[in-house]
Write a protein that holds these residues in place. Sequence first.
Motif, PDB file in Angstrom:
ATOM      1  N   GLN A 186       0.832  -1.187   0.000  1.00  0.00           N
ATOM      2  CA  GLN A 186       0.000   0.000   0.000  1.00  0.00           C
ATOM      3  C   GLN A 186       0.873   1.245   0.000  1.00  0.00           C
ATOM      4  O   GLN A 186       1.767   1.396   0.829  1.00  0.00           O
ATOM      5  N   ASN A 187       0.619   2.148  -0.971  1.00  0.00           N
ATOM      6  CA  ASN A 187       1.347   3.400  -1.095  1.00  0.00           C
ATOM      7  C   ASN A 187       2.853   3.191  -1.272  1.00  0.00           C
ATOM      8  O   ASN A 187       3.640   4.072  -0.950  1.00  0.00           O
ATOM      9  N   LEU A 231       4.493   4.117  -7.398  1.00  0.00           N
ATOM     10  CA  LEU A 231       3.748   4.128  -8.658  1.00  0.00           C
ATOM     11  C   LEU A 231       4.645   3.686  -9.796  1.00  0.00           C
ATOM     12  O   LEU A 231       5.858   3.913  -9.758  1.00  0.00           O
ATOM     13  N   LEU A 267       4.411   4.493 -13.807  1.00  0.00           N
ATOM     14  CA  LEU A 267       3.708   5.207 -14.861  1.00  0.00           C
ATOM     15  C   LEU A 267       4.471   5.035 -16.166  1.00  0.00           C
ATOM     16  O   LEU A 267       5.703   4.944 -16.158  1.00  0.00           O
ATOM     17  N   SER A 304       9.215   4.695 -12.416  1.00  0.00           N
ATOM     18  CA  SER A 304       8.931   3.887 -11.233  1.00  0.00           C
ATOM     19  C   SER A 304       9.262   4.750 -10.026  1.00  0.00           C
ATOM     20  O   SER A 304      10.422   5.141  -9.830  1.00  0.00           O
ATOM     21  N   ASP A 345       2.196   8.166  -3.227  1.00  0.00           N
ATOM     22  CA  ASP A 345       0.829   7.686  -3.112  1.00  0.00           C
ATOM     23  C   ASP A 345       0.157   7.606  -4.485  1.00  0.00           C
ATOM     24  O   ASP A 345       0.367   8.458  -5.346  1.00  0.00           O
ATOM     25  N   LYS A 346      -0.664   6.584  -4.656  1.00  0.00           N
ATOM     26  CA  LYS A 346      -1.336   6.379  -5.945  1.00  0.00           C
ATOM     27  C   LYS A 346      -2.307   7.493  -6.288  1.00  0.00           C
ATOM     28  O   LYS A 346      -2.697   7.646  -7.450  1.00  0.00           O
ATOM     29  N   SER A 347      -2.701   8.289  -5.292  1.00  0.00           N
ATOM     30  CA  SER A 347      -3.620   9.391  -5.561  1.00  0.00           C
ATOM     31  C   SER A 347      -2.983  10.452  -6.450  1.00  0.00           C
ATOM     32  O   SER A 347      -3.677  11.289  -7.026  1.00  0.00           O
ATOM     33  N   GLN A 383      -1.195   9.751  -9.216  1.00  0.00           N
ATOM     34  CA  GLN A 383      -0.830   9.199 -10.517  1.00  0.00           C
ATOM     35  C   GLN A 383      -1.321  10.050 -11.687  1.00  0.00           C
ATOM     36  O   GLN A 383      -0.572  10.265 -12.652  1.00  0.00           O
ATOM     37  N   ARG A 420       1.310  11.830 -14.131  1.00  0.00           N
ATOM     38  CA  ARG A 420       1.309  11.382 -15.527  1.00  0.00           C
ATOM     39  C   ARG A 420       1.101  12.570 -16.473  1.00  0.00           C
ATOM     40  O   ARG A 420       1.762  12.681 -17.514  1.00  0.00           O
TER      41      ARG A 420
END
Length: 346
Positions: free
Chosen positions: A28-29, A32, A34, A46, A51-53, A55, A59
Amino acid sequence: MERQLLRRGLLAVALLLLAGCDNQPAKQNAGLVLEGKTMGTWWRASLAGVDKSRQNELRTKIQAQLDGDDRLLSTYKADSALSRFNQSRSTEPYAVSEGMSDIVTLSLRIGAKTQGAMDVTVGPLVNLWGFGPDKQPVKTPTQAQIDAAKALTGLQHLKVINQAGQQWLQKDLPGLYVDLSTVGEGYAADHLARLMEQNGIGRYLVSVGGAVVTRGTNPDGRAWRVAIQKPTDRENAVQAVVDLNGHGISTSGSYRNYYELDGKRLSHVIDPTTGAPIQHKLVSATVIATTALEADGWDTGLMVLGTEKAKQIAEKEGLAVYLITKEGEGFSTWMSPQFKTFLLSE
């Protein structure tokens, strides 16, 4: 730039899948991964501890910046900054960005140190042999065609002017055509690394095509592992693995971007001296340097020179270099002492 870099970009992505954190259990967290397309190749980021929030935000920023780099350096886009310089027939100083100035300055320096083997003015020859925006030839260019294209090349015809915070390029041949595809990936990878820093990200592995930059550790707290592929277009087997430790790496190879013409396999690596694709047995040159841009410049020059001359330059300049040479049915490898310090055992 697009067609010329495509196969090399696919190679780099395949290696990064092995080199990054993707084969580790999900956390978790933890970070990422992309990726997207630019310059006719692939980019990948990489990011550890992100945090994935973030992304979508990241991006968008990455793609926008890389699209800007492509608008600066592309020879495929008629309205790119580089294309406009190439289209100009003026021999007066031509205003360019600081980024363009930096790229050409480094390219000229490495060109001089490789006795002209790394030559960003070989665009006419690249195009003649079908590795630029033009279509591939239907028959081998004649010596007269090669000589005519060579007459429009030469590092001595290009210079950079820096004065009072402004930069210019100047050519003394109206038809001089600059092709920066040999260093474009390295420049974009370094630029991408700076973007990570500006966004508070200090642990990352970023790549554009065959150029990679790392900093810090992966999500498991271990070194980012970057692989050098065995010189074949039929498999993604690993030749060696390195820990860049904050450096940039780039590989130039004659085994990915090529085509067949008149019964011969022609590499995209052009020798400025002969005006034709290289014919020697060096098939891959990997360089680790302070920046990916510098590594990207050196690997091309070393590929042009061939194994023995590449070794001499690496030793003279103290470069971290890994060479793979075709020997009979197999391959031989050579690495400089500086490269050994980055090598990881499998």
